[in-house]
Motif scaffolding. Structure first.
Motif, short mmCIF file in Angstrom:
data_model
loop_
_atom_site.label_atom_id
_atom_site.label_comp_id
_atom_site.label_asym_id
_atom_site.label_seq_id
_atom_site.Cartn_x
_atom_site.Cartn_y
_atom_site.Cartn_z
N PHE A 1 29.69 -27.12 55.58
CA PHE A 1 28.44 -26.09 55.95
C PHE A 1 27.24 -27.10 56.11
N PHE A 2 27.37 -28.07 55.20
CA PHE A 2 26.21 -29.08 55.11
C PHE A 2 26.23 -29.74 56.88
N PHE A 3 27.21 -30.36 56.97
CA PHE A 3 27.08 -31.00 58.26
C PHE A 3 26.72 -30.24 59.48
N LYS A 4 27.42 -29.04 59.56
CA LYS A 4 27.11 -27.94 60.51
C LYS A 4 25.46 -27.93 60.49
N ILE B 1 15.74 -26.00 54.04
CA ILE B 1 17.10 -25.52 53.91
C ILE B 1 18.18 -26.48 53.47
N ILE B 2 17.99 -27.58 54.33
CA ILE B 2 19.14 -28.86 54.30
C ILE B 2 18.85 -29.31 52.72
N PHE B 3 17.69 -29.39 52.33
CA PHE B 3 17.49 -29.90 51.16
C PHE B 3 17.97 -29.25 49.74
N THR C 1 37.13 -36.17 62.19
CA THR C 1 35.78 -36.22 62.06
C THR C 1 35.09 -34.99 62.51
N PHE C 2 35.54 -34.40 63.73
CA PHE C 2 35.05 -33.16 64.01
C PHE C 2 35.36 -31.89 63.35
N GLN C 3 36.51 -32.11 62.79
CA GLN C 3 37.12 -31.15 61.85
C GLN C 3 36.30 -30.94 60.62
N ILE C 4 35.98 -32.27 60.20
CA ILE C 4 35.10 -32.23 58.93
C ILE C 4 33.65 -31.58 59.25
N ILE C 5 32.95 -31.94 60.20
CA ILE C 5 31.73 -31.33 60.83
C ILE C 5 31.98 -29.72 60.83
N LYS C 6 32.84 -29.54 61.45
CA LYS C 6 33.14 -27.94 61.70
C LYS C 6 33.37 -27.24 60.41
N LYS C 7 34.08 -27.68 59.38
CA LYS C 7 34.53 -27.14 58.26
C LYS C 7 33.56 -27.05 57.23
N ILE D 1 21.71 -29.39 49.99
CA ILE D 1 22.24 -30.60 49.11
C ILE D 1 22.20 -30.53 47.72
N LEU D 2 20.96 -29.73 47.17
CA LEU D 2 20.79 -29.41 45.94
C LEU D 2 21.93 -28.37 45.16
N ASN D 3 22.23 -27.58 45.88
CA ASN D 3 23.23 -26.47 45.72
C ASN D 3 24.80 -27.42 45.48
#
Length: 437
Positions: free
Chosen positions: A56-59, A363-365, A48-54, A368-370
């Motif tokens: 860009f959206f989750f970071k 920026i988050i939106f 899970t934390f590898q996913i967040i780390k890798k 997501i759109l990108n």
């Protein structure tokens, strides 16, 4: 990455009925989200934390929540804002859980859409029953002389918005012959269901969704006929039901063009309360701004002017709107300016989180759109199917309509669900989804 080792894990399959759980108990939906958080941290912490780390959206999402926490210390009401902003960490884990539930598993994706479609039909039929009978099968009554119907949602008038969000992804099932009749029936009753809920913003968003879905609907003759039939049924309902016509057509025109209906000015008590000078000073040239919605938005703008950089704090609109200085807004509805939120997500975000929070979420939106755009480019041959799957996100982020509160748990649960839903498409074989059998 393989997040779920045990494919028979019961917890995973609760996501099949998550939309149904959300209708009948938001508390149980919240419990499920907390359980998914515990599941990921206790049994899949490393991955899970590898996913967040890798990713860009989750970071970026993690950084945004940290920004909200910092902004809370500048809030007009620090403790509630801080507690709420800290609680948003759970949505990061929920999005991950949703994404990897559907990831590389087309059958799971299709099964979810099938279960959701069948439930939407049941919910719609219950709303029709409520419209004609005065009560739904659970005993929830119609409101405002039959103008508002919400079925299983009871006294929460959000059924239309819920159906709009979940309906469009289900259109993907129209590509599968054995499920086509289910979708045809859903298409026929869908627009009229939205009309009789009395939710006008949902009706507007329904048409936006139908425009996005046209490439899929017009490529099949049966789907086109079903859509035309549904629009005819909707038109007949509006024309022959005086209550529906009054709610959808007459009241809307009056509120958008004048803000107040003329009958207000024929009421001596109203004129006495406001007095002629007040009416002349408060009347806005833009009729919409004289409505209750307009008063909420103008109040949000004034709150933002008082807290331009950091905002007033999450969920503080309801506390600040009653301040006497906001009676100066130029709206005939200035006395009705208070609500739990401004009824427009972008003005809510701006007033409660200021410029810092506003541009952070934009920026988050954009991220997501990108990601959605990249999925569309990779699967451009199946763009019509991809668009219907993207429609819930586009609807949730659409700026030109009144909305529920962006920071409410219900809306953030829905948005998180559909973000995870869309992100899962990055690793699904779209061709298999559209040719599934």
């Amino acid at each position: 990455m393989h997040l779920y080792q045990n494919k028979k894990d019961t917890l995973l399959y609760l996501l099949y009925v998550f939309p149904i759980i959300l209708v009948f108990s938001k508390f149980l939906a919240e419990i499920l989200i907390l359980v998914t958080l515990c599941y990921l941290i206790l049994f899949n912490k490393k991955v899970t934390f590898q996913i967040i780390k890798k990713d860009f959206f989750f970071k970026s999402f993690l950084v945004y929540i940290c920004i909200l926490i910092i902004l809370s210390f500048f809030s007009a009401d620090i403790l509630p804002s801080l507690k709420r902003s800290v609680s948003y960490f759970r949505f990061i884990f929920f999005i991950i859980f949703i994404k990897y539930f559907f990831l590389t598993n087309e059958k799971r994706f299709i099964n979810f859409l099938l279960i959701t479609s069948l439930f939407l039909i049941i919910l719609s039929l219950d709303i029709f029953f409520q419209f004609f009978n005065g009560k739904d099968i659970l005993g929830h009554p119609s409101v405002s002389e039959g103008k508002r119907n919400s079925g299983f949602f009871g006294d929460e008038f959000i059924a239309g918005g819920y159906i709009v969000l979940f309906f469009f992804p289900c259109l993907l099932l129209s590509n599968i012959n054995k499920y086509k009749n289910i979708i045809l029936f859903l298409i026929i009753i869908f627009p009229t269901t939205i009309v009789i809920t009395g939710e006008r913003s949902s009706l507007f968003l329904m048409f936006l969704g139908l425009i996005l879905s046209l490439p899929l609907l017009i490529r099949d003759k049966r789907l086109s006929i079903a859509l035309i039939s549904s629009l005819i049924l909707m038109t007949l309902t509006i024309n022959f039901s005086s209550n529906v016509n009054n709610r959808i057509i007459q009241t809307t025109i009056s509120q958008v063009t004048k803000g107040f209906d003329n009958k207000y000015f024929q009421n001596k008590e109203f004129v006495k309360e406001y007095d002629e000078n007040s009416i002349n000073n408060k009347k806005n040239r833009i009729g919409f701004l004289n409505s209750g919605w307009g008063a909420h938005i103008l109040t949000a703008v004034e709150i933002w002017r008082d807290y331009p950089i950091y905002g007033s704090g999450l969920k503080t609109f309801r506390k600040l709107c009653s301040n006497e200085k906001y009676e100066k807004i130029k709206s005939l509805n200035f006395k009705n300016r208070c609500a739990t939120h401004p009824h427009q997500i972008y003005f809510e975000i701006l007033s409660e989180t200021g410029v810092i929070g506003f541009f952070s979420i934009i920026i988050i939106f954009i991220i997501i759109l990108n990601r959605m755009f990249k999925i569309l480019i990779v699967n451009k041959k199946e763009y019509s199917s991809i668009l219907v799957l993207f429609t819930p996100i586009i609807i949730k982020l659409w700026p030109l309509t009144t909305t529920g509160s962006f920071f409410s748990n219900y809306n953030l649960i829905l948005l998180s669900f559909f973000i995870g839903f869309v992100l899962s498409l990055e690793n699904l074989d779209i061709n298999k989804l559209t040719k599934f059998s």
